[in-house]
Motif scaffolding. Structure first.
Motif, PDB file in Angstrom:
ATOM      1  N   VAL A 276      36.533  45.441  33.807  1.00 32.94           N
ATOM      2  CA  VAL A 276      35.227  45.520  33.149  1.00 32.94           C
ATOM      3  C   VAL A 276      34.101  45.283  34.153  1.00 32.94           C
ATOM      4  O   VAL A 276      33.068  45.946  34.123  1.00 32.94           O
ATOM      5  N   LEU A 277      34.318  44.351  35.070  1.00 35.19           N
ATOM      6  CA  LEU A 277      33.280  44.075  36.071  1.00 35.19           C
ATOM      7  C   LEU A 277      33.289  45.104  37.198  1.00 35.19           C
ATOM      8  O   LEU A 277      32.345  45.176  37.978  1.00 35.19           O
ATOM      9  N   GLY A 278      34.374  45.870  37.297  1.00 38.73           N
ATOM     10  CA  GLY A 278      34.448  46.871  38.355  1.00 38.73           C
ATOM     11  C   GLY A 278      34.692  46.277  39.722  1.00 38.73           C
ATOM     12  O   GLY A 278      34.166  46.759  40.713  1.00 38.73           O
ATOM     13  N   VAL A 279      35.470  45.207  39.787  1.00 33.31           N
ATOM     14  CA  VAL A 279      35.778  44.576  41.068  1.00 33.31           C
ATOM     15  C   VAL A 279      37.283  44.401  41.188  1.00 33.31           C
ATOM     16  O   VAL A 279      37.995  44.405  40.183  1.00 33.31           O
ATOM     17  N   PRO A 280      37.794  44.262  42.422  1.00 40.07           N
ATOM     18  CA  PRO A 280      39.215  43.994  42.575  1.00 40.07           C
ATOM     19  C   PRO A 280      39.590  42.660  41.923  1.00 40.07           C
ATOM     20  O   PRO A 280      38.747  41.768  41.761  1.00 40.07           O
TER      21      PRO A 280
END
Lengths: 423, 184
Positions: B146-150
């Protein structure tokens, strides 16, 4: 508010109370009006087809209106038959031609992040050296060796309001910092000469020593969703970026030439640039089938089909699931157990030449972490994220599932550099 | 989210999309409101997210992931709105106090005020990490998506966010003690 559990409960309760106290709805009509004034993107931009429920655009429905082989004249049938025979012979040799010389395994080195710090160690995890130091403030992660092993790149997530507060650092083999520049999720070019990174402007390309070489423009209209890992073409001349909304891979030349779309997703579960084999062949997963897709013709050849009862195919984390030899693929099938509400995962390796699959890690209720292959494709390094309060760990295992070894406990991201000569 | 509605919206049915947007709006607004701490900015962020969702609706292939996709869009729209709001220096004056809050004990209210102040002082990306973890109660992989991070970045960011909000609260407590003449 000193005990973590108590604090977390209070924070959770407070967030729920705050959310309840918010007064949504008043702006819904304005939002819907804004939506009503726009149109969805053209269907072709969403891909050549779709595994969306409904009429498939690839498959029997796509062939509607085309003559069946039996309806063709005799000469055309003869030509079609010859083409099929040639295609069959060509496909037999296809995978074998993908092999390329693997680097010679020797002394290796491991870089990993743990508790927000970067460590270097022998590839066995022995003799770790802490490379970064900060008791409070920045968190370091995303360590990536240059392909030639001369440099290590890592990310610093600086305290600040937004994602563009992140910077990348490059250190040499002695640990001396040689470059710092803004960006996140940077990627080395195969020749180790360039680093492509996301930043607030878009995508920038730096030299290995941190000189800004060029700022690259996203494809027109796709500026807002460059949130995927970057990759490179094998000649180190073009940056590959997998964009969302709709999903598509674009190639952006670093000489400033206009970007071009490599493919847009149709019936594909795209995982990003890691889907490319060394020769440019794309691994496609559609309707439970693994296929190899020729980069030139777009023709696909099925390698394996989904295990019955499994829900979803997933790559194993943010690493490169394709082995350097281009003949093996690390993946995970998930499924929903009869009891419990969390999906189960395993780590398996698919032999792309034979279609045989081997389970390396017993399934469990875990999510997936980064993964790296050894250059000879004989071993894998992977991060198994912790479940619940458990810490994540780095593991090493043979590609045939043999000799699983816990390399570093408590580490969350890792890169594994095999060197042909000892340092 | 009913899969049938998502499919209809995917095929260009505006009314189906409006139904989906209406159903999702409250939660999307609350997510944006928690991250941005401002009702107008939250409304703008949700509007931007819904517009983007409609424009790109054909990119959604799996109906059961539509909701997660919307959350992701609203988180990123909130980041962009935070960037704009930071330039505008918007200050929200809170005039509504919920009944539940008014009936609570003084200690609980004090704790909530502490949390409110501390939450405003941490960055939007740290707020987002806490929101997806504690409010949406997503598992780490979903939260990272959802946050678009690894995944590793999410875990690290969540740890930092927790540390930051605790540090902000402790700083407030030290300041309060100093104001009362109590040694910190």
């Amino acid at each position: 508010m000193t005990k973590q559990g108590s604090f977390d409960r209070q924070l959770r309760d407070w967030l729920e109370a705050e959310a309840r106290a918010a007064v949504p709805g008043s702006a819904l009509e304005a939002a819907l009006d804004a939506v009503g004034s726009r149109r969805p993107r053209a269907r072709w931009l969403a891909g050549l087809g779709s595994n969306w429920v409904g009429t498939p655009r690839i498959g029997p429905a796509a062939l509607r209106g085309w003559p069946l082989p039996g309806e063709l004249p005799g000469s055309a049938r003869l030509v079609l038959g010859l083409l099929l025979v040639l295609a069959f012979i060509w496909s037999i040799n296809w995978v074998g031609a993908r092999l390329f010389t693997a680097p010679r395994p020797g002394i290796g080195q491991l870089a990993y992040s743990r508790d927000g710090q970067i460590y270097l160690a022998e590839w066995t995890g022995a003799e770790p050296i802490q490379l970064t130091s900060s008791s409070d403030g920045p968190a370091f992660g995303y360590p990536r060796f240059s392909p030639d092993g001369r440099y290590l790149l890592y990310e610093e997530d600086r305290p600040g309001p937004l994602d563009d507060d992140a910077v990348m650092h490059v250190v040499d083999a002695s640990g001396a910092r040689v470059a710092t520049f803004p960006g996140f999720w940077a990627s080395w070019s195969p020749d180790s000469a360039h680093i492509a990174t996301h930043d607030v402007q878009g995508i920038s390309v730096y030299s290995a020593r941190g000189a800004l070489e060029r700022s690259l423009a996203y494809p027109e209209g796709r500026e807002e969703n460059g949130d995927q890992f970057l990759g490179w073409t094998r000649d180190s001349r073009q940056v590959l970026v997998n964009l969302r909304l709709p999903q598509a891979m674009w190639s952006i030349p670093i000489d400033g030439s206009p970007p071009s779309e490599v493919w847009s997703t149709g019936p594909i579960d795209t995982i990003g640039v890691q889907q490319l084999l060394p020769d440019g062949t794309r691994l496609r997963v559609a309707r439970g089938e693994f296929s190899l897709v020729d980069p030139g013709s777009g023709a696909g050849r099925t390698v394996a089909t989904r295990t019955p009862g499994r829900l979803e195919w997933l790559p194993w984390g943010a690493g490169d699931p394709v082995s350097p030899t281009g003949t093996q693929f690390a993946y995970s099938w998930t499924w929903q157990p009869a009891t419990g509400d969390e999906p189960m995962y395993d780590l398996s390796v698919l032999d792309l030449t034979t279609g045989r699959s081997t389970v390396l890690v017993d399934p469990g209720p875990i999510s997936r972490g980064p993964l790296r292959w050894s250059p000879d494709g004989a071993q894998l390094l992977f991060v198994q994220p912790g479940h619940g309060e458990a810490a994540s760990s780095i593991w090493r295992v043979g590609a045939d599932g043999s000799d699983p070894v816990l390399v570093v406990a408590g580490a969350s991201d890792a890169d594994w550099q095999w060197l042909s000569e000892p340092r | 989210m009913p899969a049938e509605l998502v499919i209809r919206a995917r095929n260009g049915d505006r009314e189906a999309f409006a139904a989906l947007a209406t159903a999702a709006y409250d939660q999307l607004f609350r997510i944006a409101r928690l991250i941005l701490r401002n009702e107008d900015a939250a409304a703008d962020a949700v509007q931007e997210a819904l517009t983007s969702a409609w424009i790109h609706i054909r990119a959604v292939r799996e109906p059961d992931k539509f909701e997660a996709w919307l959350r992701r869009l609203v988180v990123h729209a909130s980041y962009r709105e935070a960037r704009r709001s930071g330039r505008r220096r918007v200050v929200e004056l809170r005039v509504a106090i919920s009944d539940a809050r008014a009936s609570d004990t003084q200690d609980a209210t004090a704790n909530r005020d502490q949390l409110d102040d501390a939450f405003r002082r941490i960055s939007p990306k740290h707020r987002a990490a806490l929101v997806v973890h504690h409010y949406l109660e997503l598992n780490d992989a979903e939260a990272a998506s959802v946050l678009g991070v690894p995944l590793g970045t999410f875990k690290s960011r969540l740890n930092r966010a927790s540390a930051a909000i605790r540090a902000a609260i402790e700083a407030d407590e030290r300041a309060d003690r100093a104001g009362e003449g109590v040694p910190a």
